[in-house]
Design a protein around this motif. Sequence first.
Motif, mmCIF file in Angstrom:
data_model
loop_
_atom_site.group_PDB
_atom_site.id
_atom_site.type_symbol
_atom_site.label_atom_id
_atom_site.label_comp_id
_atom_site.label_asym_id
_atom_site.label_seq_id
_atom_site.Cartn_x
_atom_site.Cartn_y
_atom_site.Cartn_z
ATOM 1 N N ASP A 272 2.479 -3.790 6.578
ATOM 2 C CA ASP A 272 3.589 -3.093 5.922
ATOM 3 C C ASP A 272 4.177 -1.997 6.818
ATOM 4 O OD1 ASP A 272 1.080 -1.683 5.555
ATOM 5 O OD2 ASP A 272 2.198 -0.278 4.294
ATOM 6 N N HIS B 10 -1.719 -3.223 9.961
ATOM 7 C CA HIS B 10 -1.021 -2.784 8.744
ATOM 8 C C HIS B 10 0.319 -3.506 8.702
ATOM 9 C CE1 HIS B 10 -3.905 0.467 8.080
ATOM 10 N NE2 HIS B 10 -3.901 0.588 9.397
ATOM 11 N N ARG C 255 -1.599 7.243 3.528
ATOM 12 C CA ARG C 255 -1.973 6.383 2.396
ATOM 13 C C ARG C 255 -2.321 7.226 1.168
ATOM 14 N NH1 ARG C 255 0.264 1.874 3.957
ATOM 15 N NH2 ARG C 255 -0.906 0.511 5.333
ATOM 16 N N SER C 256 -3.157 8.259 1.370
ATOM 17 C CA SER C 256 -3.618 9.001 0.193
ATOM 18 C C SER C 256 -2.539 9.933 -0.352
ATOM 19 C CB SER C 256 -4.922 9.737 0.490
ATOM 20 O OG SER C 256 -4.688 10.708 1.467
ATOM 21 N N VAL D 160 -3.126 7.749 9.417
ATOM 22 C CA VAL D 160 -2.886 6.613 8.513
ATOM 23 C C VAL D 160 -3.526 6.902 7.153
ATOM 24 C CG1 VAL D 160 -3.347 4.156 8.102
ATOM 25 C CG2 VAL D 160 -2.842 4.957 10.425
ATOM 26 N N ASP D 161 -4.763 7.364 7.181
ATOM 27 C CA ASP D 161 -5.488 7.621 5.925
ATOM 28 C C ASP D 161 -4.752 8.655 5.071
ATOM 29 O OD1 ASP D 161 -7.330 5.874 6.944
ATOM 30 O OD2 ASP D 161 -8.736 7.433 7.597
ATOM 31 N N LYS E 139 0.741 9.395 0.034
ATOM 32 C CA LYS E 139 1.983 8.616 -0.143
ATOM 33 C C LYS E 139 3.113 9.242 0.673
ATOM 34 C CE LYS E 139 0.527 7.075 -4.640
ATOM 35 N NZ LYS E 139 0.617 7.131 -6.050
ATOM 36 N N PRO F 37 0.846 -1.196 0.000
ATOM 37 C CA PRO F 37 0.000 0.000 0.000
ATOM 38 C C PRO F 37 0.881 1.245 0.000
ATOM 39 C CG PRO F 37 -0.499 -1.458 1.861
ATOM 40 C CD PRO F 37 0.725 -1.989 1.221
ATOM 41 N N PRO F 38 0.368 2.358 -0.557
ATOM 42 C CA PRO F 38 1.187 3.573 -0.572
ATOM 43 C C PRO F 38 1.419 4.136 0.826
ATOM 44 C CG PRO F 38 -1.031 4.008 -1.358
ATOM 45 C CD PRO F 38 -0.942 2.531 -1.154
ATOM 46 N N GLY F 39 2.444 4.995 0.923
ATOM 47 C CA GLY F 39 2.744 5.631 2.206
ATOM 48 C C GLY F 39 3.561 4.715 3.085
ATOM 49 N N ARG G 184 7.189 -0.949 -2.958
ATOM 50 C CA ARG G 184 6.830 0.391 -2.502
ATOM 51 C C ARG G 184 7.176 1.426 -3.571
ATOM 52 N NH1 ARG G 184 8.445 0.006 3.084
ATOM 53 N NH2 ARG G 184 6.369 -0.473 3.830
#
Length: 207
Positions: free
Chosen positions: A121, A119, A97-98, A93-94, A100, A8-10, A197
């Motif tokens: 990762d 999570h 993620r959005s 966290v959100d 990155k 997942p991103p970030g 990543r």
Amino acid sequence: MNANIVLPPGLLLVLSAPSGAGKTTLAHRLIKETPESVFSISVTTRRPRGKERDGVDYNFVDVATFQSKIERGEFVEWADVHGHFYGSPQSVVDEARSRKSVAIFDIDVQGGQAIKRKHSDAVTIFVLPPSMDELERRLRARQTDSDETIRRRMLAARSEMERGIASYDYVVVNDDLERAYSELRSVVVAERCRRGRVDVSKLGLGV
Ligand code: 5GP
């Protein structure tokens, strides 16, 4: 080998340490020197100490407010630490993620383990003092705690260190601040280059 692995991103980075190990100094420097990084400001029911500022060091709330935040699912993890509630916002966290970006959580081992369970990762780093003697010396040098408090903190530190060493991804020994910082920074750089990543979709390789 699975070449198609995509994380997942970030980057969710958890830093834990017993108090006196120098974690907060390291965390603040990392944030200053890492582009697109944010410090997760935890919510707590404990009262502000010394120069702590609401909305900067913590978001200080009462127990009822904390409980309603739990019910609304506003925490990625929360815990009772020494009789007070502490929680890390799900919104951090959100956003990581959005956007990155890199989210840095300065929390205890139970919190780090909870984030890792949700999570996988997430990257967990435990900061160790150079020795138990040195940790005690640093705690005493603050001259804020009684002998009894120091004894309790040392016991808590030992148990936290055992759990951190057993379960965290990385361990950094803070005997020299510069060296510890450069190790921490190296972990972040390496983790940003982790396969899965890095976006390789535009290279024209067809992967
Ligand atoms: P202090 O009250 O001394 O600032 O923090 C006490 C402990 O709670 C420290 O180990 C700190 O890392 C941890 N802590 C701070 N925020 C959080 C959080 O949001 N979640 C968890 N699990 N621990 C936290």
